[in-house]
Design a protein around this motif. Structure first.
Motif, short mmCIF file in Angstrom:
data_model
loop_
_atom_site.label_atom_id
_atom_site.label_comp_id
_atom_site.label_asym_id
_atom_site.label_seq_id
_atom_site.Cartn_x
_atom_site.Cartn_y
_atom_site.Cartn_z
N LEU A 355 71.77 -105.03 -71.86
CA LEU A 355 70.36 -104.78 -72.14
C LEU A 355 69.73 -105.92 -72.93
O LEU A 355 68.62 -106.38 -72.62
N GLY A 356 70.43 -106.39 -73.98
CA GLY A 356 69.89 -107.49 -74.78
C GLY A 356 69.72 -108.76 -73.97
O GLY A 356 68.69 -109.44 -74.07
N ASP A 357 70.73 -109.10 -73.16
CA ASP A 357 70.66 -110.31 -72.34
C ASP A 357 69.54 -110.22 -71.31
O ASP A 357 68.81 -111.19 -71.08
N ALA A 358 69.39 -109.03 -70.71
CA ALA A 358 68.33 -108.86 -69.71
C ALA A 358 66.95 -108.98 -70.34
O ALA A 358 66.04 -109.58 -69.76
N ALA A 359 66.78 -108.42 -71.56
CA ALA A 359 65.49 -108.50 -72.23
C ALA A 359 65.12 -109.93 -72.57
O ALA A 359 63.95 -110.33 -72.46
N VAL A 360 66.11 -110.73 -72.97
CA VAL A 360 65.85 -112.13 -73.30
C VAL A 360 65.51 -112.92 -72.05
O VAL A 360 64.54 -113.70 -72.03
N LYS A 361 66.28 -112.71 -70.98
CA LYS A 361 66.03 -113.45 -69.74
C LYS A 361 64.70 -113.07 -69.11
O LYS A 361 64.05 -113.90 -68.46
N ALA A 362 64.29 -111.82 -69.31
CA ALA A 362 63.02 -111.37 -68.74
C ALA A 362 61.83 -111.83 -69.57
O ALA A 362 60.68 -111.66 -69.15
N GLY A 363 62.08 -112.40 -70.74
CA GLY A 363 61.00 -112.90 -71.58
C GLY A 363 60.31 -111.82 -72.39
O GLY A 363 59.23 -112.04 -72.93
N LEU A 364 60.95 -110.63 -72.49
CA LEU A 364 60.35 -109.56 -73.29
C LEU A 364 60.69 -109.69 -74.77
O LEU A 364 59.89 -109.32 -75.63
N LEU A 365 61.89 -110.20 -75.05
CA LEU A 365 62.33 -110.38 -76.43
C LEU A 365 62.90 -111.77 -76.60
O LEU A 365 63.46 -112.36 -75.65
N GLY A 366 62.77 -112.31 -77.80
CA GLY A 366 63.32 -113.63 -78.08
C GLY A 366 64.77 -113.54 -78.52
O GLY A 366 65.18 -112.56 -79.17
#
Length: 470
Positions: A355-366
């Motif tokens: 989940l964390g990796d996907a959020a970073v790659k999607a540009g939602l979280l830094g």
């Protein structure tokens, strides 16, 4: 009236499916009453029925109690309330025709085996843990305190549960006024039932401290005994493996059950790491937010460029981003605690990595926000008993940092420290031995000294004998 106690007793329990009644004549007519689910059939037979079956010349109920009963505990019952309490706890009651009665301890032994508690595992030291039986827990304390000075007072709490509570202390060490205060508070409890020791904590901490608990909890007999040897009082509740200890210091959260079985230098290092990790867990998210929004000039230039490059495409403000990260990690922690162990491990891996990796790659979280949120979450578990409290304070400090900057975070931390320093219970300052400063007690503070050098009991904890013996 005494002569009507049997009639009243049977009338009160007329609809009880567990009620077992048997009449027997052994020179005087007796009525034997027991509870099917709470009394051990073998004990009822061995301690009550067999002795009565072989005699026919008993003159009185006192004869039966003194000369016939083979149970370890056989005592007079003098009131209807006492009769109901001992019956509910599994005792067998023998009535005569006049309403006189005696009770015999025939309680069934249904308890799990003694094992290492899951919340207090150690590399070295005893691995026994308390269980849900008050009698076994008292035995575990008595096993380590082979002295006549070990005392305990039996109390019963709860209108419907009639829960047994034992207030344990060492006579000659514990402050008697503290013991009396605790006994008085427990005796004054009016409630339907007590199902666990934590039910007692609000009644003992009558000032209802905001967030921070002032009643200690332990699952290890050796820790409970060590605290009693310092002057504290241990409270055992039947049905709970958690034993309460009072008075309680915040410093006890920094200590670990295994500290006293390790080298003092390594123990000091471990405590310093715990303290640093807790402070960092509280402050890292708020500092990250306030430095980005208000005080970015403090950040080294190269690090600032790295953070800005990682965060420039994020659609949220630094405050919203960090709050979202912290809330997601808190949700994952709560879900992990309530899932079966096998599924919980998978959930942790999916939540923390995928989940964390996907959020970073999607540009939602830094990536910096996710890393700081993860480090903060890990650090909180160095104080496992206060994880939820620290998690709430972390969210509050992050919000303050995002709205008031570094100045707001500083004021908030000072307010928390001042509030903790103002707390006191049973003549014990909550932040002792640091606020107020008690130099003698610093031997078991952050930098622990060798046990052989601790020849005085803590002055932070009220006790009647400051010198350790032997």
């Amino acid at each position: 009236m005494k002569e009507n106690m049997l009639t009243k007793f049977l009338q009160a329990l007329r609809d009880d499916e567990d009620l077992r009644v048997r009449n027997i004549d052994c020179g005087i007519k007796l009525t034997v009453v027991s509870m099917d689910t709470m009394s051990d059939d073998n004990k009822v037979s061995s301690y009550v029925m067999q002795p009565l079956a072989y005699i026919n010349d008993a003159a009185s109920i006192n004869d039966v109690r003194v000369k016939i009963m083979t149970g370890a505990v056989a005592e007079k019952v003098t009131s209807m309330q006492q009769a109901m309490e001992v019956y509910s706890n599994g005792h067998t009651i023998v009535f005569d025709e006049q309403g006189n009665a005696i009770s015999v301890d025939t309680r069934t032994s249904l308890a799990r085996s003694i094992a290492e508690p899951p919340t207090s595992m150690v590399l070295r030291g005893p691995r026994e843990g308390f269980i849900e039986d008050v009698k076994v827990n008292l035995t575990l304390l008595r096993k380590r305190l082979k002295t006549q000075d070990f005392k305990y007072e039996n109390l019963t709490v709860g209108k419907y549960t009639n829960t047994a509570v034992a207030v344990c202390y060492i006579d000659g060490i514990a402050d008697k006024s503290v013991v009396d205060d605790i006994v008085q508070k427990i005796s004054a409890i009016k409630t339907d039932g007590i199902l666990d020791s934590t039910y007692l904590a609000p009644y003992l901490d009558v000032e209802k401290t905001f967030l921070f608990r002032r009643v200690g909890v332990t699952e290890k007999p050796d820790i409970a005994v060590a605290k009693m040897l310092e002057g504290r009082v241990a409270i055992i509740v039947d049905g709970s493996p958690m034993v309460l200890t009072m008075p309680y210091l915040f410093m006890e959260d920094i200590q670990s059950p295994g500290d006293y079985y390790e080298n003092s230098t390594m123990t000091a290092l471990s405590r310093i790491l715990r303290l640093i990790s807790v402070i960092a867990s509280l402050l890292l998210p708020s500092l990250y937010v306030c430095l980005q929004e208000y005080n970015y000039q403090i950040i080294p230039l190269r690090f600032l460029i790295t953070v800005m490059n990682a965060s420039e495409a994020i659609p949220f403000s630094p405050l919203s981003e960090m709050l979202l990260v912290l809330i997601i990690f808190d949700i994952l922690r709560e879900a992990n605690l309530r899932m079966p162990s096998a599924v919980g491990i998978s959930l942790s891996l999916v939540g923390a990595i995928v989940l964390g990796d996907a959020a970073v790659k999607a540009g939602l979280l830094g990536a910096p926000a996710v890393m700081i949120g993860a480090l903060s979450g890990i650090g909180l578990f160095t104080l496992p008993d206060n994880t939820l409290v620290m998690s709430l304070l972390r969210l509050v400090l992050t919000f303050i940092g995002g709205t008031m900057g570094l100045f707001g975070v500083t004021i908030a931390m000072m307010g928390i420290i001042f509030y903790l320093a103002s707390l006191q219970i049973n003549k014990t300052p909550f932040l002792a031995p640091f606020a107020p400063l008690v130099p003698e007690d610093l031997k078991d503070g952050i930098a622990q000294k060798q046990i052989a050098s601790m020849n005085k009991r803590p002055r932070s904890v009220p006790n009647s004998n400051h010198t350790r013996r032997g």
